[in-house]
Write a protein that holds these residues in place. Structure first.
Motif, PDB file in Angstrom:
ATOM      1  N   GLN A 109       0.812  -1.207   0.000  1.00 32.42           N
ATOM      2  CA  GLN A 109       0.000   0.000   0.000  1.00 32.42           C
ATOM      3  C   GLN A 109       0.850   1.264   0.000  1.00 32.42           C
ATOM      4  OE1 GLN A 109      -2.563  -0.501   3.354  1.00 32.42           O
ATOM      5  NE2 GLN A 109      -3.876  -1.980   2.329  1.00 32.42           N
ATOM      6  N   SER A 110       1.994   1.215   0.653  1.00 33.66           N
ATOM      7  CA  SER A 110       2.856   2.394   0.693  1.00 33.66           C
ATOM      8  C   SER A 110       3.375   2.748  -0.688  1.00 33.66           C
ATOM      9  CB  SER A 110       4.030   2.160   1.652  1.00 33.66           C
ATOM     10  OG  SER A 110       4.917   1.181   1.137  1.00 33.66           O
ATOM     11  N   ARG A 111       3.275   1.807  -1.617  1.00 33.35           N
ATOM     12  CA  ARG A 111       3.740   2.048  -2.989  1.00 33.35           C
ATOM     13  C   ARG A 111       2.582   2.265  -3.956  1.00 33.35           C
ATOM     14  NH1 ARG A 111       7.701  -3.233  -2.695  1.00 33.35           N
ATOM     15  NH2 ARG A 111       9.233  -2.370  -1.229  1.00 33.35           N
ATOM     16  N   ASN A 112       1.353   2.285  -3.446  1.00 35.99           N
ATOM     17  CA  ASN A 112       0.195   2.393  -4.332  1.00 35.99           C
ATOM     18  C   ASN A 112      -0.852   3.299  -3.699  1.00 35.99           C
ATOM     19  OD1 ASN A 112      -2.159   1.929  -5.926  1.00 35.99           O
ATOM     20  ND2 ASN A 112      -1.284  -0.015  -6.589  1.00 35.99           N
ATOM     21  N   VAL A 116      -4.618   2.603  -1.313  1.00 40.03           N
ATOM     22  CA  VAL A 116      -4.852   3.167   0.016  1.00 40.03           C
ATOM     23  C   VAL A 116      -6.113   4.031   0.015  1.00 40.03           C
ATOM     24  CG1 VAL A 116      -3.909   4.635   1.824  1.00 40.03           C
ATOM     25  CG2 VAL A 116      -2.405   3.092   0.583  1.00 40.03           C
ATOM     26  N   GLU A 117      -6.276   4.841  -1.014  1.00 37.36           N
ATOM     27  CA  GLU A 117      -7.471   5.680  -1.113  1.00 37.36           C
ATOM     28  C   GLU A 117      -8.739   4.836  -1.150  1.00 37.36           C
ATOM     29  OE1 GLU A 117      -5.513   9.419  -3.638  1.00 37.36           O
ATOM     30  OE2 GLU A 117      -6.817   7.952  -4.616  1.00 37.36           O
ATOM     31  N   SER A 118      -8.680   3.714  -1.836  1.00 34.75           N
ATOM     32  CA  SER A 118      -9.871   2.873  -1.943  1.00 34.75           C
ATOM     33  C   SER A 118     -10.273   2.299  -0.590  1.00 34.75           C
ATOM     34  CB  SER A 118      -9.631   1.734  -2.942  1.00 34.75           C
ATOM     35  OG  SER A 118      -8.793   0.723  -2.399  1.00 34.75           O
ATOM     36  N   TYR A 119      -9.294   2.010   0.267  1.00 33.64           N
ATOM     37  CA  TYR A 119      -9.600   1.496   1.599  1.00 33.64           C
ATOM     38  C   TYR A 119     -10.233   2.569   2.472  1.00 33.64           C
ATOM     39  CZ  TYR A 119      -7.491  -3.098   1.292  1.00 33.64           C
ATOM     40  OH  TYR A 119      -7.223  -4.407   0.972  1.00 33.64           O
ATOM     41  N   THR A 120      -9.775   3.796   2.327  1.00 39.92           N
ATOM     42  CA  THR A 120     -10.295   4.859   3.176  1.00 39.92           C
ATOM     43  C   THR A 120     -11.677   5.323   2.730  1.00 39.92           C
ATOM     44  OG1 THR A 120      -9.179   6.553   1.853  1.00 39.92           O
ATOM     45  CG2 THR A 120      -7.991   5.673   3.743  1.00 39.92           C
ATOM     46  N   ALA A 169      -2.861   5.265   8.267  1.00 39.54           N
ATOM     47  CA  ALA A 169      -1.565   5.802   8.682  1.00 39.54           C
ATOM     48  C   ALA A 169      -0.603   5.879   7.497  1.00 39.54           C
ATOM     49  CB  ALA A 169      -0.978   4.943   9.794  1.00 39.54           C
ATOM     50  N   VAL A 170      -0.650   4.877   6.638  1.00 38.48           N
ATOM     51  CA  VAL A 170       0.189   4.899   5.436  1.00 38.48           C
ATOM     52  C   VAL A 170      -0.145   6.115   4.589  1.00 38.48           C
ATOM     53  CG1 VAL A 170       0.678   3.725   3.261  1.00 38.48           C
ATOM     54  CG2 VAL A 170       0.550   2.406   5.366  1.00 38.48           C
ATOM     55  N   LEU A 171      -1.435   6.411   4.450  1.00 40.39           N
ATOM     56  CA  LEU A 171      -1.867   7.529   3.616  1.00 40.39           C
ATOM     57  C   LEU A 171      -1.475   8.871   4.219  1.00 40.39           C
ATOM     58  CD1 LEU A 171      -3.454   8.557   1.146  1.00 40.39           C
ATOM     59  CD2 LEU A 171      -5.519   8.469   2.551  1.00 40.39           C
ATOM     60  N   THR A 172      -1.710   9.030   5.517  1.00 42.94           N
ATOM     61  CA  THR A 172      -1.505  10.343   6.137  1.00 42.94           C
ATOM     62  C   THR A 172      -0.034  10.666   6.403  1.00 42.94           C
ATOM     63  OG1 THR A 172      -1.886   9.366   8.328  1.00 42.94           O
ATOM     64  CG2 THR A 172      -3.781  10.347   7.204  1.00 42.94           C
ATOM     65  N   THR A 173       0.805   9.642   6.513  1.00 42.54           N
ATOM     66  CA  THR A 173       2.220   9.887   6.812  1.00 42.54           C
ATOM     67  C   THR A 173       3.134   9.620   5.628  1.00 42.54           C
ATOM     68  OG1 THR A 173       2.620   7.623   7.622  1.00 42.54           O
ATOM     69  CG2 THR A 173       1.821   9.260   9.217  1.00 42.54           C
ATOM     70  N   GLY A 174       2.552   9.169   4.523  1.00 46.20           N
ATOM     71  CA  GLY A 174       3.383   8.748   3.401  1.00 46.20           C
ATOM     72  C   GLY A 174       4.287   9.824   2.838  1.00 46.20           C
ATOM     73  N   ASP A 175       3.796  11.057   2.787  1.00 45.82           N
ATOM     74  CA  ASP A 175       4.591  12.136   2.193  1.00 45.82           C
ATOM     75  C   ASP A 175       5.613  12.723   3.168  1.00 45.82           C
ATOM     76  OD1 ASP A 175       3.198  11.894  -0.186  1.00 45.82           O
ATOM     77  OD2 ASP A 175       1.674  13.356   0.396  1.00 45.82           O
ATOM     78  N   THR A 176       5.294  12.721   4.457  1.00 45.94           N
ATOM     79  CA  THR A 176       6.173  13.372   5.432  1.00 45.94           C
ATOM     80  C   THR A 176       7.022  12.393   6.235  1.00 45.94           C
ATOM     81  OG1 THR A 176       4.350  13.397   7.026  1.00 45.94           O
ATOM     82  CG2 THR A 176       4.642  15.354   5.651  1.00 45.94           C
ATOM     83  N   HIS A 177       6.424  11.268   6.631  1.00 43.12           N
ATOM     84  CA  HIS A 177       7.146  10.265   7.425  1.00 43.12           C
ATOM     85  C   HIS A 177       6.828   8.877   6.849  1.00 43.12           C
ATOM     86  CE1 HIS A 177       6.702  13.731  10.141  1.00 43.12           C
ATOM     87  NE2 HIS A 177       7.868  13.357  10.631  1.00 43.12           N
ATOM     88  N   PRO A 178       7.397   8.547   5.711  1.00 40.03           N
ATOM     89  CA  PRO A 178       7.012   7.319   5.005  1.00 40.03           C
ATOM     90  C   PRO A 178       7.243   6.019   5.759  1.00 40.03           C
ATOM     91  CG  PRO A 178       8.984   8.314   4.035  1.00 40.03           C
ATOM     92  CD  PRO A 178       8.424   9.308   4.991  1.00 40.03           C
ATOM     93  N   GLY A 179       8.084   6.021   6.781  1.00 44.84           N
ATOM     94  CA  GLY A 179       8.323   4.787   7.529  1.00 44.84           C
ATOM     95  C   GLY A 179       7.581   4.705   8.844  1.00 44.84           C
ATOM     96  N   GLN A 180       6.746   5.700   9.126  1.00 47.35           N
ATOM     97  CA  GLN A 180       6.062   5.751  10.419  1.00 47.35           C
ATOM     98  C   GLN A 180       5.158   4.548  10.647  1.00 47.35           C
ATOM     99  OE1 GLN A 180       6.661   8.118  12.660  1.00 47.35           O
ATOM    100  NE2 GLN A 180       5.226   7.383  14.203  1.00 47.35           N
ATOM    101  N   TRP A 181       4.555   4.043   9.571  1.00 48.29           N
ATOM    102  CA  TRP A 181       3.627   2.928   9.735  1.00 48.29           C
ATOM    103  C   TRP A 181       4.319   1.691  10.303  1.00 48.29           C
ATOM    104  CZ3 TRP A 181       4.659  -1.617   7.251  1.00 48.29           C
ATOM    105  CH2 TRP A 181       5.473  -1.583   6.126  1.00 48.29           C
ATOM    106  N   ARG A 182       5.613   1.541  10.076  1.00 45.66           N
ATOM    107  CA  ARG A 182       6.327   0.375  10.611  1.00 45.66           C
ATOM    108  C   ARG A 182       6.366   0.417  12.141  1.00 45.66           C
ATOM    109  NH1 ARG A 182       8.746  -2.456   6.609  1.00 45.66           N
ATOM    110  NH2 ARG A 182       9.052  -1.382   4.618  1.00 45.66           N
TER     111      ARG A 182
END
Length: 213
Positions: A109-112, A116-120, A169-182
């Motif tokens: 999802q972090s690459r697509n 991610v949008e479809s899930y939200t 979390a992947v969607l909201t942090t992807g641009d600023t903190h891409p590894g936060q979801w881990r």
């Protein structure tokens, strides 16, 4: 007239059909890349450009962008879920199978962005895909529960909601903190472990008896 007597398709018709199939495949391949990069709001002219077809050809195959998006998402999701199921089946350790599922899901999802949008927006690419994913998560939960590795009061619905929360979390942090979801995934998995024995709150809200009307 028997089937043997009926004329076979002419070479020209077969050629046109083959061209149409190649165009459709090219559109879907290009759309998969563009939607992953930019999400569902992307201009379809970019998809047509990358696929090498004209707008008329694109619209003949997919009258609306939503038609194309749903087709792409369902194909991608089906491929991902089949791969995830195969990996989980080949993993003997139930806990590793569960954690591997979450890792693979969120990495994908972090690459697509479109996925991610479809899930939200609607819980997944299509209701059928969402149901398949729910059934798969239930299998993983049952394996971990039977092995005594998962908190006994964790439900399949809990894990489905958790996957949705981590997707957000992947969607909201992807641009600023891409590894936060881990980090969030690791915290969540620690909370799911059977080492935690304190009962979980009741998922059904209790009426507020302190209120006075």
């Amino acid at each position: 007239m028997t089937l043997a007597d009926q004329p076979s398709p002419t070479p020209a018709k077969r050629s046109r059909r083959a061209d149409a199939e190649r165009n459709r495949a090219a559109i879907i391949e290009a759309a998969g890349t563009v939607f992953a990069e930019h999400g569902g709001a992307v201009d379809v002219r970019e998809i047509a450009r990358r696929s090498g077809v004209g707008m008329g050809t694109l619209y003949r195959h997919f009258p609306t962008k939503d038609d194309l998006l749903l087709t792409v998402l369902e194909l991608q999701f089906g491929s991902w879920l089949a791969d995830a199921h195969q990996r989980a089946t080949a993993t003997e350790d139930p806990w590793q199978a569960l954690t591997g599922f979450f890792e693979q899901m969120l990495t994908t999802q972090s690459r697509n962005r479109a996925v991610v949008e479809s899930y939200t927006t609607n819980g997944g690419p299509t209701p059928a895909c969402a149901q398949r994913c729910h059934s798969f998560i239930d299998e993983l939960r049952t394996r971990c529960l039977d092995a005594g590795l998962l908190r006994p009061d964790v439900t399949t619905a809990d894990l489905v909601l958790l996957s949705g929360s981590l997707t957000q979390a992947v969607l909201t942090t992807g641009d600023t903190h891409p590894g936060q979801w881990r980090r969030l995934l690791r915290i969540s998995l620690d909370g799911l472990s059977s080492r935690n024995t304190e009962p979980l709150p009741d998922p059904t809200p209790h009426p507020d008896t302190s209120r006075k009307d």
